[in-house]
Design a protein around this motif. Structure first.
Motif, PDB file in Angstrom:
ATOM      1  N   VAL A  94       0.876  -1.171   0.000  1.00 21.29           N
ATOM      2  CA  VAL A  94       0.000   0.000   0.000  1.00 21.29           C
ATOM      3  C   VAL A  94       0.915   1.222   0.000  1.00 21.29           C
ATOM      4  O   VAL A  94       1.919   1.259   0.719  1.00 21.29           O
ATOM      5  N   VAL A  95       0.584   2.227  -0.800  1.00 19.70           N
ATOM      6  CA  VAL A  95       1.458   3.384  -0.976  1.00 19.70           C
ATOM      7  C   VAL A  95       0.713   4.657  -0.573  1.00 19.70           C
ATOM      8  O   VAL A  95      -0.421   4.888  -1.001  1.00 19.70           O
ATOM      9  N   GLY A  96       1.346   5.463   0.252  1.00 16.87           N
ATOM     10  CA  GLY A  96       0.782   6.745   0.654  1.00 16.87           C
ATOM     11  C   GLY A  96       1.869   7.781   0.762  1.00 16.87           C
ATOM     12  O   GLY A  96       2.984   7.597   0.260  1.00 16.87           O
ATOM     13  N   MET A  97       1.574   8.900   1.421  1.00 18.57           N
ATOM     14  CA  MET A  97       2.571   9.961   1.553  1.00 18.57           C
ATOM     15  C   MET A  97       2.438  10.630   2.918  1.00 18.57           C
ATOM     16  O   MET A  97       1.362  10.635   3.525  1.00 18.57           O
ATOM     17  N   TRP A  98       3.545  11.189   3.383  1.00 19.06           N
ATOM     18  CA  TRP A  98       3.531  12.012   4.583  1.00 19.06           C
ATOM     19  C   TRP A  98       3.198  13.428   4.161  1.00 19.06           C
ATOM     20  O   TRP A  98       4.054  14.162   3.667  1.00 19.06           O
ATOM     21  N   GLU A  99       1.953  13.827   4.323  1.00 21.82           N
ATOM     22  CA  GLU A  99       1.521  15.166   3.959  1.00 21.82           C
ATOM     23  C   GLU A  99       0.371  15.577   4.865  1.00 21.82           C
ATOM     24  O   GLU A  99      -0.549  14.780   5.118  1.00 21.82           O
ATOM     25  N   GLN A 108      -6.974  15.130  -7.484  1.00 22.54           N
ATOM     26  CA  GLN A 108      -6.604  13.869  -6.846  1.00 22.54           C
ATOM     27  C   GLN A 108      -5.578  13.113  -7.685  1.00 22.54           C
ATOM     28  O   GLN A 108      -4.591  12.580  -7.166  1.00 22.54           O
ATOM     29  N   LEU A 109      -5.791  13.082  -8.985  1.00 23.33           N
ATOM     30  CA  LEU A 109      -4.896  12.320  -9.861  1.00 23.33           C
ATOM     31  C   LEU A 109      -3.506  12.933  -9.935  1.00 23.33           C
ATOM     32  O   LEU A 109      -2.511  12.216 -10.095  1.00 23.33           O
ATOM     33  N   ARG A 110      -3.403  14.257  -9.834  1.00 22.36           N
ATOM     34  CA  ARG A 110      -2.070  14.875  -9.843  1.00 22.36           C
ATOM     35  C   ARG A 110      -1.243  14.391  -8.656  1.00 22.36           C
ATOM     36  O   ARG A 110      -0.028  14.159  -8.790  1.00 22.36           O
ATOM     37  N   LYS A 111      -1.874  14.253  -7.496  1.00 20.31           N
ATOM     38  CA  LYS A 111      -1.142  13.728  -6.337  1.00 20.31           C
ATOM     39  C   LYS A 111      -0.849  12.246  -6.504  1.00 20.31           C
ATOM     40  O   LYS A 111       0.212  11.757  -6.100  1.00 20.31           O
ATOM     41  N   LEU A 112      -1.775  11.524  -7.109  1.00 20.88           N
ATOM     42  CA  LEU A 112      -1.551  10.099  -7.344  1.00 20.88           C
ATOM     43  C   LEU A 112      -0.348   9.882  -8.259  1.00 20.88           C
ATOM     44  O   LEU A 112       0.473   8.990  -8.024  1.00 20.88           O
ATOM     45  N   LEU A 113      -0.220  10.717  -9.283  1.00 24.03           N
ATOM     46  CA  LEU A 113       0.895  10.574 -10.219  1.00 24.03           C
ATOM     47  C   LEU A 113       2.233  10.895  -9.566  1.00 24.03           C
ATOM     48  O   LEU A 113       3.276  10.426 -10.029  1.00 24.03           O
ATOM     49  N   ARG A 114       2.226  11.694  -8.527  1.00 22.59           N
ATOM     50  CA  ARG A 114       3.474  11.944  -7.811  1.00 22.59           C
ATOM     51  C   ARG A 114       3.945  10.666  -7.124  1.00 22.59           C
ATOM     52  O   ARG A 114       5.142  10.432  -6.988  1.00 22.59           O
ATOM     53  N   LEU A 115       2.989   9.836  -6.704  1.00 24.09           N
ATOM     54  CA  LEU A 115       3.339   8.558  -6.093  1.00 24.09           C
ATOM     55  C   LEU A 115       3.782   7.541  -7.140  1.00 24.09           C
ATOM     56  O   LEU A 115       4.696   6.751  -6.898  1.00 24.09           O
ATOM     57  N   CYS A 116       3.124   7.563  -8.306  1.00 20.00           N
ATOM     58  CA  CYS A 116       3.438   6.578  -9.342  1.00 20.00           C
ATOM     59  C   CYS A 116       3.197   7.190 -10.724  1.00 20.00           C
ATOM     60  O   CYS A 116       2.089   7.102 -11.270  1.00 20.00           O
ATOM     61  N   PRO A 117       4.201   7.829 -11.317  1.00 21.79           N
ATOM     62  CA  PRO A 117       4.033   8.498 -12.618  1.00 21.79           C
ATOM     63  C   PRO A 117       3.586   7.566 -13.739  1.00 21.79           C
ATOM     64  O   PRO A 117       2.983   8.022 -14.715  1.00 21.79           O
ATOM     65  N   GLY A 127      -3.144  13.961   1.881  1.00 24.09           N
ATOM     66  CA  GLY A 127      -2.226  13.158   1.087  1.00 24.09           C
ATOM     67  C   GLY A 127      -2.948  12.034   0.365  1.00 24.09           C
ATOM     68  O   GLY A 127      -3.906  11.456   0.866  1.00 24.09           O
ATOM     69  N   ALA A 128      -2.492  11.717  -0.850  1.00 19.08           N
ATOM     70  CA  ALA A 128      -3.107  10.655  -1.641  1.00 19.08           C
ATOM     71  C   ALA A 128      -2.537   9.293  -1.250  1.00 19.08           C
ATOM     72  O   ALA A 128      -1.483   9.192  -0.604  1.00 19.08           O
ATOM     73  N   GLU A 149      -4.912  -7.806  -6.534  1.00 20.93           N
ATOM     74  CA  GLU A 149      -4.329  -8.924  -7.266  1.00 20.93           C
ATOM     75  C   GLU A 149      -4.913  -9.075  -8.668  1.00 20.93           C
ATOM     76  O   GLU A 149      -4.287  -9.659  -9.552  1.00 20.93           O
ATOM     77  N   ARG A 150      -6.114  -8.538  -8.886  1.00 24.15           N
ATOM     78  CA  ARG A 150      -6.714  -8.571 -10.221  1.00 24.15           C
ATOM     79  C   ARG A 150      -6.100  -7.507 -11.139  1.00 24.15           C
ATOM     80  O   ARG A 150      -6.407  -7.465 -12.327  1.00 24.15           O
ATOM     81  N   GLY A 151      -5.283  -6.617 -10.553  1.00 22.73           N
ATOM     82  CA  GLY A 151      -4.547  -5.642 -11.350  1.00 22.73           C
ATOM     83  C   GLY A 151      -5.039  -4.218 -11.260  1.00 22.73           C
ATOM     84  O   GLY A 151      -4.318  -3.290 -11.638  1.00 22.73           O
ATOM     85  N   ASN A 152      -6.264  -4.004 -10.791  1.00 20.08           N
ATOM     86  CA  ASN A 152      -6.786  -2.636 -10.699  1.00 20.08           C
ATOM     87  C   ASN A 152      -6.055  -1.839  -9.631  1.00 20.08           C
ATOM     88  O   ASN A 152      -5.610  -2.395  -8.627  1.00 20.08           O
ATOM     89  N   ILE A 153      -5.976  -0.522  -9.832  1.00 19.90           N
ATOM     90  CA  ILE A 153      -5.413   0.401  -8.857  1.00 19.90           C
ATOM     91  C   ILE A 153      -6.574   1.088  -8.132  1.00 19.90           C
ATOM     92  O   ILE A 153      -7.394   1.772  -8.753  1.00 19.90           O
ATOM     93  N   ILE A 154      -6.667   0.900  -6.821  1.00 14.49           N
ATOM     94  CA  ILE A 154      -7.656   1.589  -5.999  1.00 14.49           C
ATOM     95  C   ILE A 154      -6.957   2.778  -5.353  1.00 14.49           C
ATOM     96  O   ILE A 154      -5.872   2.629  -4.782  1.00 14.49           O
ATOM     97  N   PHE A 155      -7.581   3.951  -5.417  1.00 16.45           N
ATOM     98  CA  PHE A 155      -6.923   5.146  -4.901  1.00 16.45           C
ATOM     99  C   PHE A 155      -7.912   6.038  -4.153  1.00 16.45           C
ATOM    100  O   PHE A 155      -9.131   5.925  -4.299  1.00 16.45           O
ATOM    101  N   GLY A 156      -7.344   6.926  -3.337  1.00 17.25           N
ATOM    102  CA  GLY A 156      -8.166   7.860  -2.576  1.00 17.25           C
ATOM    103  C   GLY A 156      -7.315   8.987  -2.043  1.00 17.25           C
ATOM    104  O   GLY A 156      -6.103   9.056  -2.280  1.00 17.25           O
ATOM    105  N   GLY A 157      -7.937   9.881  -1.255  1.00 15.47           N
ATOM    106  CA  GLY A 157      -7.220  11.006  -0.675  1.00 15.47           C
ATOM    107  C   GLY A 157      -6.918  12.087  -1.685  1.00 15.47           C
ATOM    108  O   GLY A 157      -7.436  12.110  -2.799  1.00 15.47           O
ATOM    109  N   GLY A 158      -6.073  13.025  -1.268  1.00 22.40           N
ATOM    110  CA  GLY A 158      -5.623  14.072  -2.164  1.00 22.40           C
ATOM    111  C   GLY A 158      -6.527  15.269  -2.287  1.00 22.40           C
ATOM    112  O   GLY A 158      -6.139  16.300  -2.837  1.00 22.40           O
TER     113      GLY A 158
END
Length: 366
Positions: free
Chosen positions: A233-238, A279-288, A242-243, A249-258
């Protein structure tokens, strides 16, 4: 001992299971479908990193129980201890991470600090401009759609009575205990456990215990399926929304926050699509690498947030036989099994096995 549990989310179903395992006669009442409220709307994060220090003993107990869910419940709720990675992008975040790691260590949470080179070596493609990260290897995630029904079914196997689609229950205090009048009949018990989530404050106020609680909804989303490559699970200290994300395991990316939490009207949280680009701009900072991936669905759900950021948990101060476990402020998923285990012991013995006094409803008595 007979116990009515009001609320069929994770807190209510886990409490029902633990009480039934101790031999109590349990009646769980849910106004709609089991696990279909805030539980199913949640991210499914099982993290201790960044959690209020007062909750870490409960979180530690809960983590142990998460590891036993498949054995106890007889089914896989997709608990995976894949680790929790929190990336740091500025000096303020680094200061917060260091302070929290130092404060949390005496509570049994050891965070591993990673340098930028270590991040890229162990988690290539994540946070390329991060200046540091913390990693908690025992944390992870589970499937919010599976856990409520799994706990309820396991409780029913132990003899609990599960009353779903019951409408809004009317609760009255009697000489013998409590009566819950619903669209599916009336039920009586010696004790009542208030696990009504965002609606828990209304029941508490009925018994002279007002709680400063507001309702909000998180903005959640999921992408199309991709090759499965991201384990933690990936997050940020903000400090400001923070996003966070995880890959199932099925491959989808679940996201939230930001973004700020959504307002709630008439018990329902609605999605604000204008917030998605932020929200997506913060998500891309985690995983471009997610830049060209399609978002296929968004959702939200009604959650209760107590003014001081801590849930309400423990015995009523005004009404013998009444207990509370609600208002988990959008981060109660990890605590669920531990809450059920703790509340069951408290209800049946009068003593909590863990320090929960700081979460007592009595803190609002003044």
């Amino acid at each position: 001992m007979q116990v009515i549990i009001l609320g069929g989310g994770l807190m209510g179903t886990a409490t029902a299971y633990s009480l039934a395992a101790l031999g109590a006669k349990v009646i769980l009442i849910e106004r709609g479908a089991i696990g279909a409220g805030a539980t199913v709307a949640s991210f499914g994060n099982i993290r201790r990193s960044g959690r209020a220090l007062e909750q870490l003993a409960l979180a530690r107990r809960s983590l142990t129980l998460w590891g036993e869910t498949e054995h106890r419940l007889g089914r896989d709720v997709e608990f995976r201890a894949t680790g929790h990675l929190r990336l740091v992008f500025d000096d303020e975040g680094l200061k917060d991470m260091h302070a929290y790691a130092q404060a949390a260590a005496p509570h049994g949470l050891d965070l591993e600090e990673l340098t930028p080179a270590q991040i890229q070596r162990r988690f290539p493609g994540l946070g390329p401009d991060a200046i540091a990260a913390s990693f908690s290897p025992q944390d992870g995630s589970a499937n919010p759609r599976l856990v409520g029904p799994a706990f309820a079914d396991a409780a029913a196997t132990l003899g609990a009575q599960i009353i779903d689609h019951a409408g809004v229950a009317q609760i009255t205090r009697t000489d013998a205990g409590f009566t819950a009048t619903t669209e599916r009949g009336s039920y009586h018990a010696d004790a009542l456990v208030n696990c009504a989530g965002a609606w828990g404050a209304a029941l508490a106020e009925q018994f002279g215990e007002p709680v400063p609680l507001n309702t909000h909804g998180p903005l959640m989303g999921v992408t199309e399926p991709l090759p499965h490559r991201i384990l933690p699970v990936v997050g940020m200290w903000e400090r400001n929304a923070g996003a966070y994300f995880r890959q199932v395991e099925r491959g989808n990316i679940i996201f939230g926050g930001g973004v700020p939490r959504n307002p709630v009207k008439n018990g329902f949280a609605t999605v604000d699509p204008t917030q998605l680009p932020i929200q997506l701009r913060k998500l891309l900072r985690l995983c471009p690498a997610l830049a060209n991936v399609a978002v296929i669905r968004q959702w939200s759900g009604c959650e209760g947030y107590v003014a001081d950021g801590l849930p309400v948990m423990g015995a009523s101060r005004t009404t013998p036989g009444l207990f509370h476990a609600f208002g988990f402020c959008g981060h109660g998923f990890q605590l669920g099994p531990g809450v059920g285990d703790t509340m069951a012991t408290l209800v049946t013995t009068g003593q909590s096995p863990l320090p929960i006094d700081v979460m007592s409803i009595g803190r609002f008595a003044a």
